[in-house]
Design a protein around this motif. Structure first.
Motif, PDB file in Angstrom:
ATOM      1  N   ALA A 122       0.844  -1.203   0.000  1.00  0.00           N
ATOM      2  CA  ALA A 122       0.000   0.000   0.000  1.00  0.00           C
ATOM      3  C   ALA A 122       0.883   1.258   0.000  1.00  0.00           C
ATOM      4  O   ALA A 122       0.543   2.267  -0.625  1.00  0.00           O
ATOM      5  CB  ALA A 122      -0.912  -0.014   1.225  1.00  0.00           C
ATOM      6  N   GLU A 152       0.781   4.390  -2.611  1.00  0.00           N
ATOM      7  CA  GLU A 152       0.625   5.806  -2.226  1.00  0.00           C
ATOM      8  C   GLU A 152       1.712   6.666  -2.840  1.00  0.00           C
ATOM      9  O   GLU A 152       1.459   7.788  -3.288  1.00  0.00           O
ATOM     10  CB  GLU A 152       0.630   5.941  -0.703  1.00  0.00           C
ATOM     11  CG  GLU A 152      -0.776   5.738  -0.151  1.00  0.00           C
ATOM     12  CD  GLU A 152      -0.821   5.468   1.334  1.00  0.00           C
ATOM     13  OE1 GLU A 152       0.062   5.970   2.059  1.00  0.00           O
ATOM     14  OE2 GLU A 152      -1.745   4.746   1.751  1.00  0.00           O
ATOM     15  N   ARG A 184      -5.788  -3.228   1.606  1.00  0.00           N
ATOM     16  CA  ARG A 184      -4.814  -2.378   2.318  1.00  0.00           C
ATOM     17  C   ARG A 184      -4.722  -1.008   1.663  1.00  0.00           C
ATOM     18  O   ARG A 184      -4.669   0.010   2.336  1.00  0.00           O
ATOM     19  CB  ARG A 184      -3.434  -3.030   2.334  1.00  0.00           C
ATOM     20  CG  ARG A 184      -3.398  -4.290   3.150  1.00  0.00           C
ATOM     21  CD  ARG A 184      -1.978  -4.820   3.277  1.00  0.00           C
ATOM     22  NE  ARG A 184      -1.993  -6.260   3.324  1.00  0.00           N
ATOM     23  CZ  ARG A 184      -2.421  -6.984   4.359  1.00  0.00           C
ATOM     24  NH1 ARG A 184      -2.821  -6.392   5.452  1.00  0.00           N
ATOM     25  NH2 ARG A 184      -2.424  -8.303   4.299  1.00  0.00           N
ATOM     26  N   LYS A 244      -7.034   0.469   0.038  1.00  0.00           N
ATOM     27  CA  LYS A 244      -8.272   1.201   0.335  1.00  0.00           C
ATOM     28  C   LYS A 244      -8.503   1.358   1.834  1.00  0.00           C
ATOM     29  O   LYS A 244      -9.556   1.836   2.247  1.00  0.00           O
ATOM     30  CB  LYS A 244      -9.464   0.475  -0.302  1.00  0.00           C
ATOM     31  CG  LYS A 244      -9.414   0.484  -1.822  1.00  0.00           C
ATOM     32  CD  LYS A 244     -10.721  -0.037  -2.409  1.00  0.00           C
ATOM     33  CE  LYS A 244     -10.757   0.173  -3.914  1.00  0.00           C
ATOM     34  NZ  LYS A 244     -12.002  -0.289  -4.513  1.00  0.00           N
ATOM     35  N   LYS A 245      -7.552   0.886   2.606  1.00  0.00           N
ATOM     36  CA  LYS A 245      -7.617   0.944   4.079  1.00  0.00           C
ATOM     37  C   LYS A 245      -8.870   0.256   4.619  1.00  0.00           C
ATOM     38  O   LYS A 245      -9.564   0.741   5.497  1.00  0.00           O
ATOM     39  CB  LYS A 245      -7.546   2.400   4.562  1.00  0.00           C
ATOM     40  CG  LYS A 245      -6.304   3.121   4.042  1.00  0.00           C
ATOM     41  CD  LYS A 245      -5.924   4.287   4.889  1.00  0.00           C
ATOM     42  CE  LYS A 245      -4.808   5.138   4.332  1.00  0.00           C
ATOM     43  NZ  LYS A 245      -3.733   4.483   3.635  1.00  0.00           N
ATOM     44  N   GLU A 246      -9.153  -0.915   4.023  1.00  0.00           N
ATOM     45  CA  GLU A 246     -10.328  -1.677   4.462  1.00  0.00           C
ATOM     46  C   GLU A 246      -9.928  -3.049   5.001  1.00  0.00           C
ATOM     47  O   GLU A 246     -10.792  -3.900   5.210  1.00  0.00           O
ATOM     48  CB  GLU A 246     -11.271  -1.907   3.263  1.00  0.00           C
ATOM     49  CG  GLU A 246     -11.931  -0.647   2.744  1.00  0.00           C
ATOM     50  CD  GLU A 246     -12.607  -0.861   1.383  1.00  0.00           C
ATOM     51  OE1 GLU A 246     -12.565  -1.982   0.855  1.00  0.00           O
ATOM     52  OE2 GLU A 246     -13.169   0.121   0.865  1.00  0.00           O
TER      53      GLU A 246
END
Ligand SMILES: Cc1cc2nc3c(=O)[nH]c(=O)nc-3n(C[C@H](O)[C@H](O)[C@H](O)COP(=O)(O)O)c2cc1C
Length: 312
Positions: A203, A207, A234, A236-238
């Motif tokens: 991730a 970024e 990861r 999408k931070k889900e």
């Protein structure tokens, strides 16, 4: 948020893999089939049909990929795909494998810009009266990144649905770093929407690339998903906690095994497929080298399952 695509990986991202991934992990916006090479048979082979039958890809936005350097052959395959209802098709100008390149296909085609231009001209002429949309997945060139300037000029003459750039040249295979400078040039100068592809394995890496290219609206993930099927969660931070992830990997793995076994290809072939996946997935299990070795060495299915049990 950007859109995300699953990269085509020959022999790995089969319809079985795509469906199992889609069921267990964060769905992708698009899935690409590994390449089809045009042939003279009337329809598709049984194996090819399995890949593209709409009922085998229900609920997935699937883009079939063709690898060809011959406009007429390519158009015949496009016609066959049209019969199955596909409207978006991708052309492979990126495959670095020696057998493909020696035939002037994949990234080997990039060494012949005039032929490439004639090919695209023929293909776009051939689909003029249809509603097919064509995208291209490309490397920067065959031997050197400077080849990309001319290649992009050629792509820019055609109304591509999108241009997916893996910013390496054929000679790199998968070595060296993606050439972000040339990707930046592509992104600035392409007349078609550009998708980034290459080495997004974490991730954090996503970024970093996303910050460098905030205008890029699509990213294609390949080996990163094989190494860590939860990578998109990861990004999408889900992503759930470690326990939830381990359970998902187990179910995903079991589904792959079950579906490959159901094809009746024989345990040996199923093991071959699964071991290929473990070459990547194993990276998610640092410190588990012993169990991974047992997986690699397993000649029988029961031994394989015992090794997987030990690992997961
Ligand atoms: C085993 C393997 C098979 C591949 N098969 C295809 C293919 O059929 N078509 C294609 O366009 N690219 C293929 N590729 C390239 C990937 O789609 C992708 O461009 C490449 O792996 C870089 O992305 P990544 O760093 O996210 O993996 C393949 C790559 C690998 C490692």
């Amino acid at each position: 948020m950007a859109r995300f695509y699953l990269a085509p990986l020959e022999g790995i991202t089969t319809q079985i893999f795509r469906n199992a991934y889609h069921q267990h992990f964060c769905p992708m916006d698009k899935y690409f089939t590994p390449f089809f090479v045009p042939h003279s048979k009337k329809g598709f082979s049984t194996k090819e049909k399995r890949e593209i039958l709409p009922e085998n890809n229900a609920g997935l936005f699937l883009v079939p990929q063709i690898m060809s350097n011959h406009a007429e052959d390519c158009l015949k395959t496009i016609d066959k795909l049209l019969a199955y209802g596909y409207k978006e098709i991708n052309l492979n100008m990126g495959c670095p494998s020696k057998t493909v390149v020696s035939k002037g296909r994949g990234s080997g085609f990039l060494a012949f810009p005039e032929e490439l231009d004639r090919f695209l001209d023929g293909v776009f002429e051939g689909i003029r009266d249809t509603d097919v949309r064509l995208s291209v997945k490309t490397r920067l060139g065959k031997d050197g990144p400077e080849e990309f300037f001319r290649i992009l000029e050629i792509y820019n003459q055609y109304p591509l649905e999108e241009l997916i750039i893996h910013p390496r040249v054929q000679k790199d295979f998968y070595k060296n770093e993606p050439n972000l400078e040339l990707f930046a040039y592509g992104q600035e100068n392409s007349k078609s929407p550009v998708c980034y592809n290459g080495d997004i394995f974490t991730a954090e890496k996503y970024e970093k690339i996303q910050k460098l290219f905030p205008k890029v609206s699509a990213f294609m993930l390949g080996r990163g998903i094989l190494m860590d099927p939860a990578l998109l969660e990861r990004i999408k931070k889900e992503a759930g906690d470690g326990g939830a992830q381990a359970g998902k990997i187990r179910r995903f793995h079991d589904k792959l095994c079950e579906e490959y076994r159901a094809l009746g290809m024989g345990d040996k072939n199923v093991l071959f497929k699964m071991k290929e996946i473990w070459c990547y997935l194993g990276k998610s299990f640092p410190g588990k080298e012993k169990a991974l070795k047992k997986i690699r060495k397993a000649e029988r299915f029961d031994r394989y399952e015992a090794a997987v049990e030990e690992l997961l």
